[in-house]
Write a protein that holds these residues in place. Structure first.
Motif, short mmCIF file in Angstrom:
data_model
loop_
_atom_site.label_atom_id
_atom_site.label_comp_id
_atom_site.label_asym_id
_atom_site.label_seq_id
_atom_site.Cartn_x
_atom_site.Cartn_y
_atom_site.Cartn_z
N LEU A 40 33.76 35.38 46.99
CA LEU A 40 34.73 34.48 46.37
C LEU A 40 35.73 34.92 46.94
O LEU A 40 37.08 33.48 46.06
N VAL A 41 36.12 34.54 48.35
CA VAL A 41 37.23 34.35 49.56
C VAL A 41 36.85 32.89 48.82
O VAL A 41 38.62 31.48 48.96
N ASN A 42 35.94 32.10 49.32
CA ASN A 42 36.37 30.57 49.01
C ASN A 42 36.59 30.41 47.54
O ASN A 42 36.95 28.82 47.86
N ASN A 43 35.92 30.49 46.38
CA ASN A 43 36.67 30.20 45.66
C ASN A 43 38.17 30.32 45.03
O ASN A 43 38.99 30.04 44.46
N ILE A 44 38.64 31.81 45.88
CA ILE A 44 40.16 31.93 45.67
C ILE A 44 40.56 30.87 45.90
O ILE A 44 41.54 29.97 45.84
N VAL A 54 37.68 38.08 38.36
CA VAL A 54 37.28 39.64 37.97
C VAL A 54 35.41 39.90 38.09
O VAL A 54 35.21 40.66 38.45
N LYS A 55 34.92 38.38 37.51
CA LYS A 55 33.11 38.21 37.88
C LYS A 55 32.84 39.00 39.42
O LYS A 55 31.67 39.65 39.39
N TYR A 56 33.29 37.99 40.09
CA TYR A 56 33.08 38.54 41.14
C TYR A 56 33.21 39.95 42.00
O TYR A 56 32.52 40.97 42.43
N GLY A 57 34.43 40.22 41.97
CA GLY A 57 35.59 41.87 41.77
C GLY A 57 34.56 42.80 41.20
O GLY A 57 33.98 43.79 41.61
N LEU A 58 33.63 43.04 40.10
CA LEU A 58 32.54 43.41 39.22
C LEU A 58 31.18 43.61 39.66
O LEU A 58 30.72 44.89 40.08
N VAL A 59 30.70 42.59 41.01
CA VAL A 59 29.85 42.08 41.01
C VAL A 59 29.58 43.14 42.52
O VAL A 59 28.87 44.08 42.79
#
Length: 422
Positions: A40-44, A54-59
Motif C-alpha cells: 500500500l505504501v509503495n503504491n501511494i 480503499v482496496k488495500y485498506g479493506l484487505v
C-alpha cells in the motif's frame, strides 16, 4: 514426568489442540498484514488512485478482524484447556492422597501436600497455559517473520543473526543460575505453610499459654527466608528485560540505518520506504517473540520444580495395599497382638512398641492406660491397619489384619480419635 502430567489433560484434549491451531492462524495473518501495508505504501508513493488505497485498506481490515477472531478463540480454548488440566491434576493428587497410608503422609508432611495441591498446581497450570498458546505463537511468529523479512530483503535480514546468539547466551545463563534456587524455594513454602497450619490448628493452645510472640517470630523467620530466596531469583531474572530492550533497540537502529542506506543507494528501485516500514515491523515481531520465549523459559523453569513435586506424590505408592485374595469377612471382634514391635520409620533408632502380647476376646471392654507419649495411640492405630507392624502380627477375628481387604477391615473397626477435625 511429562507423560504423567499429560495424562491429566483427558477430556480437554480437543481444547488443547484447537488453541495452537487458532494461534497459528492468528500469527499467519499478523505476518501478512505488514507485507500488504508495504504494498500500500509503495503504491501511494507511486501516486496510485483512491480505489487502490480503499482496496488495500479493506484487505488489511478483513485480515485484522480475522486475526482478532482467531486470537479470541485461542484465548477461549486455552482458558478451558489450562483450567480443566489443573482441575484434573488437583483431583488426581487429592485421590492419590486419600489412598495413602499414614506412613506416606508422614513422608511428605501435611503442609507439603497442601503446597503441592495449591501453589505447585497453579505454577504448572500457568506453564501449561503458556506452552499451548504463547510457546506456539512465539516460534510461529519468529519463523514467519523471518521468512517474510528474507523475502523483503535477504541482506537486511542478516542483521538478526548477530542478535539471536546474544539473547540465547544471556537466557541460558539466567536459567542455569535460577533453576537450583527454584528447587529450594518450594521447600521454604512448605515451612511457611507448616507454620501457618500449626498455628491456626493450635490457636487455643497458643493463646492459653501466651505464645503469640513466639509464633509470630517463627512465622516471620519462615516468611523472611522465603522473601530472601525470591528476591535473589528475581534479581537474576530482572536482567531479562534490559537484555531484551538492548537487543531490540540495537536491531531497530541497525535495520533503520542499513535500510535507509539501501533506499538512498538504489534510489527507491530495489528497496523503498514501504519495504523499510515492514522490515521494522518484522524486526519488532521477531524481537517480541524472542522476549516472550524468554518469559516462557522463566515460567517453565519455575514450574519444572513444581511439576517434579507433583509427580513425587503421583508416583508414590501407598505402603499399605490390599493383598491378593483378600479376606472380605471379619469373623468376630477379637483382637490379638502377638509379639508386636513397631517403629514409625525404618531409620528409627528404636521401636515405639516392643514385644507386645495382648489378647482381647470379642465383647470384652479393655482400658489401656499410660502417660503422654507412651504409645497408646500407636497401639490402637495398628488394629485398623493405619500403620503396619514392624515385627510380629496383629489379628482381628483370628486373621492377620494384613490378610483383610482394607475397606472390609476398617468398616468393622471403629476408631474415635481424641480430636475429630471433620
Amino acid at each position: 514426568m511429562i507423560k504423567k502430567l499429560a495424562s491429566c489433560i483427558r477430556e480437554y484434549k480437543k481444547d488443547s489442540i484447537l488453541t495452537p491451531v487458532f494461534v497459528a492462524l492468528e500469527v499467519v495473518l499478523e505476518c501478512i498484514i505488514p507485507y500488504v501495508i508495504a504494498l500500500l505504501v509503495n503504491n501511494i508513493q507511486r501516486g496510485c488512485e483512491l480505489g487502490v488505497i480503499v482496496k488495500y485498506g479493506l484487505v488489511v481490515f478483513v485480515m485484522a478482524c480475522l486475526s482478532l477472531l482467531c486470537g479470541a478463540l485461542s484465548g477461549y480454548f486455552c482458558a478451558r484447556a489450562s483450567s480443566g488440566f489443573a482441575k484434573n491434576l488437583r483431583k488426581d493428587l487429592f485421590y492419590k492422597v486419600q489412598g495413602f497410608s499414614f506412613a506416606n503422609i508422614d513422608k511428605f508432611s501435611t503442609s507439603s501436600l497442601v503446597t503441592r495441591l495449591t501453589t505447585d498446581v497453579t505454577n504448572v497450570q500457568n506453564a501449561y497455559m503458556m506452552i499451548i498458546r504463547i510457546a506456539v505463537r512465539c516460534p510461529f511468529m519468529l519463523i514467519f517473520a523471518l521468512v517474510m523479512s528474507v523475502l523483503m530483503s535477504p541482506s537486511l535480514a542478516m542483521t538478526y543473526l548477530f542478535i539471536v546468539p546474544v539473547l540465547a547466551i544471556g537466557l541460558g545463563l539466567m536459567i542455569k543460575i535460577s533453576m537450583p534456587i527454584f528447587n529450594r524455594l518450594f521447600k521454604k513454602y512448605d515451612a511457611l505453610n507448616e507454620s501457618v497450619q500449626e498455628n491456626v490448628n493450635g490457636i487455643r493452645v497458643v493463646k492459653a499459654y501466651v505464645r503469640e510472640d513466639y509464633e509470630i517470630n517463627k512465622f516471620n523467620e519462615a516468611s523472611q527466608e522465603l522473601k530472601r530466596s525470591f528476591t535473589r531469583v528475581e534479581k537474576i531474572l530482572a536482567f531479562n528485560s534490559p537484555l531484551m530492550q538492548f537487543c531490540m533497540y540495537v536491531t531497530m537502529t541497525a535495520v533503520s540505518l542499513f535500510g535507509a542506506g539501501m533506499i538512498i543507494r538504489s534510489g527507491g528501485s530495489a528497496f523503498n520506504v514501504g519495504d523499510l516500514s515492514s522490515m521494522i515491523t518484522y524486526s519488532m515481531q521477531i524481537l517480541m517473540s524472542l522476549m516472550m520465549i524468554s518469559m516462557i523459559f522463566v515460567m517453565v523453569t519455575m514450574s519444572v520444580a513444581s511439576a517434579r513435586r507433583i509427580c513425587e506424590v503421583l508416583d508414590d505408592e501407598s505402603t499399605i495395599k490390599d493383598p491378593e485374595n483378600a479376606v472380605t469377612d471379619v469373623k468376630d471382634g477379637s483382637v490379638d497382638f502377638d509379639n508386636v514391635s513397631f517403629a514409625y520409620s525404618a531409620d528409627a533408632e528404636k521401636n515405639v512398641l516392643e514385644g507386645i502380647d495382648l489378647h482381647i476376646k470379642s465383647g470384652q471392654t479393655i482400658g489401656i492406660i499410660g502417660g503422654t507419649g507412651s504409645s497408646k495411640s500407636s497401639l490402637i492405630q495398628l488394629i485398623p491397619r493405619l500403620y503396619d507392624v514392624t515385627g510380629g502380627s496383629v489379628k482381628v477375628g483370628g486373621r492377620d489384619v494384613r490378610e483383610y481387604d482394607i475397606k472390609t477391615l476398617r468398616d468393622q473397626v471403629a476408631v474415635v480419635l481424641q480430636k475429630n477435625v471433620l
